[in-house]
Structures are given as structure tokens and as C-alpha cells.
Design a protein around this motif. Structure first.
Motif, short mmCIF file in Angstrom:
data_model
loop_
_atom_site.label_atom_id
_atom_site.label_comp_id
_atom_site.label_asym_id
_atom_site.label_seq_id
_atom_site.Cartn_x
_atom_site.Cartn_y
_atom_site.Cartn_z
N LYS A 1 -9.13 -0.09 -2.33
CA LYS A 1 -7.82 0.04 -2.96
C LYS A 1 -6.95 0.97 -2.10
O LYS A 1 -6.76 2.15 -2.42
CB LYS A 1 -7.95 0.60 -4.38
CG LYS A 1 -8.68 -0.34 -5.33
CD LYS A 1 -8.74 0.25 -6.73
CE LYS A 1 -9.46 -0.71 -7.69
NZ LYS A 1 -9.53 -0.15 -9.07
N SER B 1 -4.11 3.11 -0.25
CA SER B 1 -2.89 3.76 -0.70
C SER B 1 -2.39 4.70 0.40
O SER B 1 -3.17 5.48 0.95
CB SER B 1 -3.15 4.56 -1.99
OG SER B 1 -2.01 5.34 -2.34
N TRP C 1 0.82 -1.21 0.00
CA TRP C 1 0.00 0.00 0.00
C TRP C 1 0.86 1.26 0.00
O TRP C 1 0.37 2.34 -0.32
CB TRP C 1 -0.90 0.05 1.24
CG TRP C 1 -1.82 -1.12 1.42
CD1 TRP C 1 -2.07 -2.14 0.54
CD2 TRP C 1 -2.60 -1.42 2.59
NE1 TRP C 1 -2.96 -3.04 1.07
CE2 TRP C 1 -3.30 -2.61 2.34
CE3 TRP C 1 -2.78 -0.78 3.81
CZ2 TRP C 1 -4.17 -3.18 3.27
CZ3 TRP C 1 -3.64 -1.34 4.74
CH2 TRP C 1 -4.33 -2.53 4.47
#
Length: 379
Positions: free
Chosen positions: A285, A287, A247
Motif C-alpha cells: 500500500k 504512500s 500514491w
């Protein structure tokens, strides 16, 4: 009677499906190192699980049947972060090399055909890196034990003070006139509150150290410790779980020296990384990005695409013990600690957050060792 005081040889695990390559490496390194050989990723992992932490350096070929070297490096980085990792490749696969290096899974790259001097030079560097990690681990263990002792010694008297204050507060109403009751009750309440605060600080700091047992702490006497090196040291040793390391990205727009309190800046970075990873737990997702900017003002930005911070929490985040993770044991003291560390040498913290779109925490550093920034805790 003769006693041999030499240090035991470091153990190097070499992984390659070509038997001749294994024999060549063993001859090249066998005089100085204990060399173990594996002919595939699965065999290498099995050997690591059976060697009780003996292996110091892993050297693996990239192209192998089944799982390739990059896959092996990822697993070793996650399960055995103390091992120094080296990749061997005969292929000019630029994208693969960049991805492997940028992900922090490899210390050095060796090109085939292996040269005898190149092998020895890289292993010498790996040996020094391993020694540095061992020394750092020993220092951290000593710090951990010291903190545990201090926490134990302080916890009991502070708890007694808190309980005594609560008892005084409850009994004062029956023994004194109303004005005196109010004064004693208020004093006891303040005493109780302060004792509870100290207990919370001890608990929070000790949990932070234990939860990040491989956190990089650097000597205050070291020179030229840069922001980028602090971040890379943190990512090299942070106990990521599962896919968390994937990540995280790092952007360097120049770099700058952290002149003051690099130990404490490391702790701040570790705390912010921990907060960011926790915020990303349920994000589809995830990050998290570290961004180092040297000009015009030196800063480190830590950005995530998590759920953001509610406005009512944002208003109090740097001044009050408020948290959105109370159910997970959070007590809201982490950001206060981080802010005070940064302010202690003239820096500061700036937080920007959009509910549903993520959070960016910016660590602001003074331009020079003697320049002081204004107090930004009210922002």
C-alpha cells in the motif's frame, strides 16, 4: 499577396452524452476555438489518439453512461498530461469534487447549466495555462538539448583523461624509483578518480533531466514562487506511470515563498520524488506525502512508507556517493547534489529513516532571503 499571421485556434474537446449540451458548448466556444465533440469517454480517448496532439483543452461532463468524467480525467492526466482538463457537473457531490481537485486531475470546474460568459472565462484561463505549458516545454527541450550537447562534448575528453591516468598509473612502476613510482601512481589515481567523478556527475544530471522531461523549471526572475506552487507544478507535469500519481498526497500547513534558486529547488523536489517512487515499487500500500510547513521554520517534508534506508548507508548518504539502487543504474550522487543545492542558499537537508517503516527527507529553508543556516551535511 496577403499573409495571415494569426495564431491557429486552440482545439477544445468537449465530452457529454447529451447532444443538446454538445451543440450549446460548440455555439458558445466555436467563435474562438476549434471545438471537437465526443459523446462518451471511450470516444474521447479514441479521438485523442488520432489527433496527433492537436487537442489543448479537454472539457468533460461528470455524469455519463459507462465511464464517468472523473475516470476520463484520470486517464487523460496519465496519458496526455499536456492537456488542460476541465470538469462539468450539475451535481453538488462535494466528496467527488474534492477528490478530483486534490488528485490534480482537473484545472477548473464548470457548473451546469453552463453560462456563456462562464464558459468563455474558463476557456480563456485554460488557454493561458496551455500557453504556459507550451512555453515551459520549449524551454525544457532547449535545456535538454544543451545538456546533451555539453555531456557529449565533455564525455570524450574526460574518458580520455581517465584512460590516460589509468595508463600512467600502471606504467609508472616500471620506469621510476619506488618513491617516485608511488607519487606518480597516487597522482594518476587521483586524476582518474576525479575524471570518473565528473563523468558520473554528467551522466547523473543528464539522466535526471531526460527522465523528468516535463519537470517544472521556473524563471529566476519570477516573484512569489511558493513551496506549494513548486510541488503542484511538479505533480502536474511529472511523468507518473501506472497508479503512481494515486500514491502521492500533499499537505499544506501554511505556505512560504522560495526566494532563491526555485529552478534548482524544483530539480531537488523532482529527484526526491523519483527516489520515493522507486522505493515504493514493491510496497503493498504505497504512500508518498509532501508536507509544507511555514512556521516556525519553513520546511518541505517528503515522506514514504517504503523499506527505509540501511543504517550504514544513512551515515554516508549526504557525503559519499553511496546508493541502494546500483543495480538500477543509481550512482549515489543524487542526494549529494540535492544537499549542495540546499546548502548553496543557506538551507539544508535532514533525513530520518526507519528500516522497514519508511523515510522522511526534510528540506530546510532560511527564514529570509539573507539568513544563512548552518552546514548540516554531517547530520
Amino acid at each position: 499577396m496577403r499573409t495571415d499571421l494569426r495564431q491557429p485556434r486552440l482545439t477544445v474537446l468537449y465530452v457529454d452524452d447529451e447532444e443538446m449540451a454538445c451543440k450549446y458548448f460548440a455555439r458558445a466556444a466555436g467563435a474562438e476555438y476549434e471545438v471537437l465533440l465526443a459523446q462518451g469517454a471511450d470516444q474521447a480517448i479514441e479521438m485523442l489518439r488520432n489527433d496527433s496532439g492537436r487537442t489543448a483543452v479537454l472539457v468533460t461532463d461528470f455524469r455519463m453512461p459507462g465511464r464517468n468524467g472523473a475516470d476520463l480525467l484520470r486517464q487523460v492526466a496519465a496519458e496526455y498530461p499536456q492537456i488542460v482538463r476541465i470538469l462539468v457537473t450539475a451535481y453538488a457531490d462535494k466528496d467527488m469534487l474534492l477528490q478530483t481537485v486534490n488528485s490534480g486531475e482537473v484545472f477548473r470546474i464548470l457548473e451546469k447549466p453552463l453560462g456563456l460568459q462562464a464558459v468563455r472565462d474558463v476557456l480563456a484561463l485554460a488557454r493561458e495555462r496551455h500557453r504556459e505549458r507550451q512555453s515551459r516545454h520549449q524551454r525544457l527541450t532547449a535545456i535538454d538539448e544543451t545538456l546533451a550537447f555539453l555531456a557529449h562534448e565533455l564525455n570524450t575528453p574526460l574518458a580520455a583523461i581517465a584512460n590516460f591516468a589509468r595508463g600512467v598509473e600502471s606504467r609508472s612502476s616500471a620506469e621510476y624509483d619506488p618513491q617516485r613510482q608511488a607519487e606518480i601512481g597516487q597522482a594518476a589515481a587521483v586524476m582518474h578518480s576525479n575524471a570518473q567523478y565528473c563523468l558520473a556527475v554528467i551522466s547523473s544530471f543528464l539522466q535526471s533531466v531526460r527522465g523528468n522531461g516535463e519537470r517544472p523549471l521556473t524563471s529566476e526572475n519570477d516573484r512569489d514562487i511558493t513551496a506549494g506552487s513548486l510541488i503542484m507544478a511538479l505533480l502536474d507535469s511529472y511523468p507518473f506511470t501506472g497508479p503512481q500519481r494515486n500514491w502521492v498526497e500533499v499537505e499544506l500547513h501554511g505556505d512560504f515563498i522560495v526566494h532563491t534558486l526555485p529552478n534548482c529547488v524544483s530539480l531537488v523536489l523532482s529527484s526526491l520524488l523519483n527516489n520515493g517512487l522507486r522505493a515504493l515499487t514493491d510496497v503493498p500500500k504505497p504512500s508518498l506525502r509532501f508536507r509544507v510547513v511555514a512556521q516556525p521554520d519553513p520546511v518541505i517534508c517528503i515522506s514514504d512508507n517504503g523499506p527505509g534506508i540501511p543504517p550504514d548507508v544513512m551515515e554516508r548518504l549526504l557525503v559519499d556517493p553511496v546508493t541502494t539502487h546500483a543495480a538500477a543504474g543509481g550512482n549515489g550522487l543524487g542526494m549529494i547534489f540535492c544537499n549542495r543545492v540546499m546548502q548553496s542558499f543557506g538551507g539544508g537537508i535532514r533525513i530520518e529513516s526507519i528500516p522497514g517503516a519508511g523515510t522522511t527527507v526534510t528540506l530546510e529553508f532560511p527564514q529570509t532571503k539573507n539568513r544563512m543556516h548552518s552546514n548540516r551535511s554531517g547530520q
